[in-house]
Design a protein around this motif. Structure first.
Motif, PDB file in Angstrom:
ATOM      1  N   GLN A   1      -1.945  10.255 -10.405  1.00  0.00           N
ATOM      2  CA  GLN A   1      -3.249  10.542 -11.007  1.00  0.00           C
ATOM      3  C   GLN A   1      -4.303   9.484 -10.693  1.00  0.00           C
ATOM      4  O   GLN A   1      -5.432   9.586 -11.150  1.00  0.00           O
ATOM      5  CB  GLN A   1      -3.093  10.719 -12.519  1.00  0.00           C
ATOM      6  CG  GLN A   1      -2.373  12.010 -12.857  1.00  0.00           C
ATOM      7  CD  GLN A   1      -2.059  12.155 -14.331  1.00  0.00           C
ATOM      8  OE1 GLN A   1      -1.861  11.176 -15.035  1.00  0.00           O
ATOM      9  NE2 GLN A   1      -2.018  13.387 -14.801  1.00  0.00           N
ATOM     10  N   GLN A   2      -3.964   8.510  -9.872  1.00  0.00           N
ATOM     11  CA  GLN A   2      -4.946   7.514  -9.450  1.00  0.00           C
ATOM     12  C   GLN A   2      -5.737   8.047  -8.254  1.00  0.00           C
ATOM     13  O   GLN A   2      -5.187   8.735  -7.397  1.00  0.00           O
ATOM     14  CB  GLN A   2      -4.243   6.216  -9.064  1.00  0.00           C
ATOM     15  CG  GLN A   2      -3.522   5.566 -10.215  1.00  0.00           C
ATOM     16  CD  GLN A   2      -2.752   4.347  -9.771  1.00  0.00           C
ATOM     17  OE1 GLN A   2      -3.191   3.603  -8.886  1.00  0.00           O
ATOM     18  NE2 GLN A   2      -1.596   4.129 -10.364  1.00  0.00           N
TER      19      GLN A   2
ATOM     20  N   SER B   1      -7.313   7.889  -4.730  1.00  0.00           N
ATOM     21  CA  SER B   1      -6.958   7.172  -3.505  1.00  0.00           C
ATOM     22  C   SER B   1      -8.156   6.446  -2.917  1.00  0.00           C
ATOM     23  O   SER B   1      -9.299   6.887  -3.054  1.00  0.00           O
ATOM     24  CB  SER B   1      -6.382   8.152  -2.480  1.00  0.00           C
ATOM     25  OG  SER B   1      -5.173   8.695  -2.954  1.00  0.00           O
TER      26      SER B   1
ATOM     27  N   ASN C   1      -0.562   9.613  -1.156  1.00  0.00           N
ATOM     28  CA  ASN C   1      -0.048   9.102  -2.433  1.00  0.00           C
ATOM     29  C   ASN C   1       1.308   9.717  -2.783  1.00  0.00           C
ATOM     30  O   ASN C   1       2.081   9.137  -3.537  1.00  0.00           O
ATOM     31  CB  ASN C   1      -1.056   9.269  -3.562  1.00  0.00           C
ATOM     32  CG  ASN C   1      -1.385  10.696  -3.904  1.00  0.00           C
ATOM     33  OD1 ASN C   1      -1.029  11.637  -3.207  1.00  0.00           O
ATOM     34  ND2 ASN C   1      -2.126  10.865  -4.988  1.00  0.00           N
TER      35      ASN C   1
ATOM     36  N   GLN D   1      -1.730   4.761  -1.619  1.00  0.00           N
ATOM     37  CA  GLN D   1      -2.977   5.221  -2.248  1.00  0.00           C
ATOM     38  C   GLN D   1      -4.147   5.184  -1.255  1.00  0.00           C
ATOM     39  O   GLN D   1      -5.133   4.488  -1.462  1.00  0.00           O
ATOM     40  CB  GLN D   1      -3.304   4.347  -3.474  1.00  0.00           C
ATOM     41  CG  GLN D   1      -2.343   4.521  -4.607  1.00  0.00           C
ATOM     42  CD  GLN D   1      -2.524   5.857  -5.327  1.00  0.00           C
ATOM     43  OE1 GLN D   1      -3.320   6.700  -4.939  1.00  0.00           O
ATOM     44  NE2 GLN D   1      -1.757   6.053  -6.363  1.00  0.00           N
TER      45      GLN D   1
ATOM     46  N   HIS E   1      -4.913  15.960  -4.576  1.00  0.00           N
ATOM     47  CA  HIS E   1      -4.055  14.779  -4.716  1.00  0.00           C
ATOM     48  C   HIS E   1      -4.844  13.492  -4.493  1.00  0.00           C
ATOM     49  O   HIS E   1      -4.643  12.505  -5.212  1.00  0.00           O
ATOM     50  CB  HIS E   1      -2.898  14.830  -3.704  1.00  0.00           C
ATOM     51  CG  HIS E   1      -1.677  15.505  -4.216  1.00  0.00           C
ATOM     52  ND1 HIS E   1      -0.893  14.985  -5.216  1.00  0.00           N
ATOM     53  CD2 HIS E   1      -1.094  16.670  -3.858  1.00  0.00           C
ATOM     54  CE1 HIS E   1       0.125  15.799  -5.456  1.00  0.00           C
ATOM     55  NE2 HIS E   1       0.021  16.826  -4.632  1.00  0.00           N
TER      56      HIS E   1
ATOM     57  N   GLY F   1      -6.515  12.368  -7.519  1.00  0.00           N
ATOM     58  CA  GLY F   1      -5.664  12.162  -8.677  1.00  0.00           C
ATOM     59  C   GLY F   1      -5.498  13.408  -9.530  1.00  0.00           C
ATOM     60  O   GLY F   1      -5.082  13.337 -10.679  1.00  0.00           O
TER      61      GLY F   1
END
Length: 136
Positions: A13-14, A16, A47, A52, A130, A133
Motif C-alpha cells: 500500500q506504499q 512507489s 513492489n 518500491q 499497484h 499503493g
C-alpha cells in the motif's frame, strides 16, 4: 532472477518511487518472475517483488512489455471487472476502462506511448494501481 512475491499489504500500500536508469536491470527480474508464474499471472509491479519503484511488466500475447515510470494519459469506457492478484487471496470487483493510453520509458530509456484495449488495458490498470499503493 526469479523473486518471491510480496504479500504484505502494508508494504504493497506504499506509493512507489520514480525509477531511474539505474533501475533498468529490474526489468529482467520482473520478466523472469512473470515467466515463473505464467500459469496464474499476466502482469507484475515492482513492489510485488519487493522493490518500491515505478516499474511494471504486462504480458502482451507471448511477449512481456516492461514500462518504466508509466503514466495513464487517457481512459475511455468504464466497466466492472473481477480480478485476482498473486499478492492477495481471492478476487475482487473493480472499475476498469476498455481503452487507455499510457506514456512510459522502455528498456532503452526511450519515451514511448501505447494505446491498450480490453484485457491488456485491464492488466495494465491493475499494475498501475499497484504503483499507487492501491490493492483491489
Amino acid at each position: 532472477m526469479i523473486r518471491p512475491i510480496v504479500k504484505d499489504p502494508l508494504f504493497l500500500q506504499q506509493i512507489s518511487q520514480p525509477a531511474t536508469q539505474a533501475d533498468l536491470t529490474l526489468a529482467n527480474d520482473l520478466v523472469d518472475t512473470l515467466e515463473a508464474h505464467k500459469d496464474a499471472c499476466v502482469g507484475l509491479a515492482a513492489n510485488m517483488i519487493g522493490v518500491q519503484k515505478r516499474v511494471i511488466v504486462i504480458r502482451l500475447g507471448l511477449f512481456p512489455l516492461v514500462l518504466f515510470n508509466p503514466v495513464l494519459k487517457d481512459k475511455k469506457g468504464p466497466y466492472q471487472a473481477e480480478e485476482g492478484c498473486l499478492s492477495l487471496a481471492g478476487t475482487r470487483t473493480t472499475t476498469r476502462y476498455r481503452e487507455i493510453v499510457v506514456a512510459y520509458y522502455d528498456r532503452h530509456w526511450q519515451k514511448q506511448e501505447i494505446t491498450l484495449t480490453d484485457f491488456p488495458a485491464q492488466i495494465c490498470q491493475h499494475e498501475l494501481d499497484h504503483l499507487e499503493g492501491i490493492l483491489i
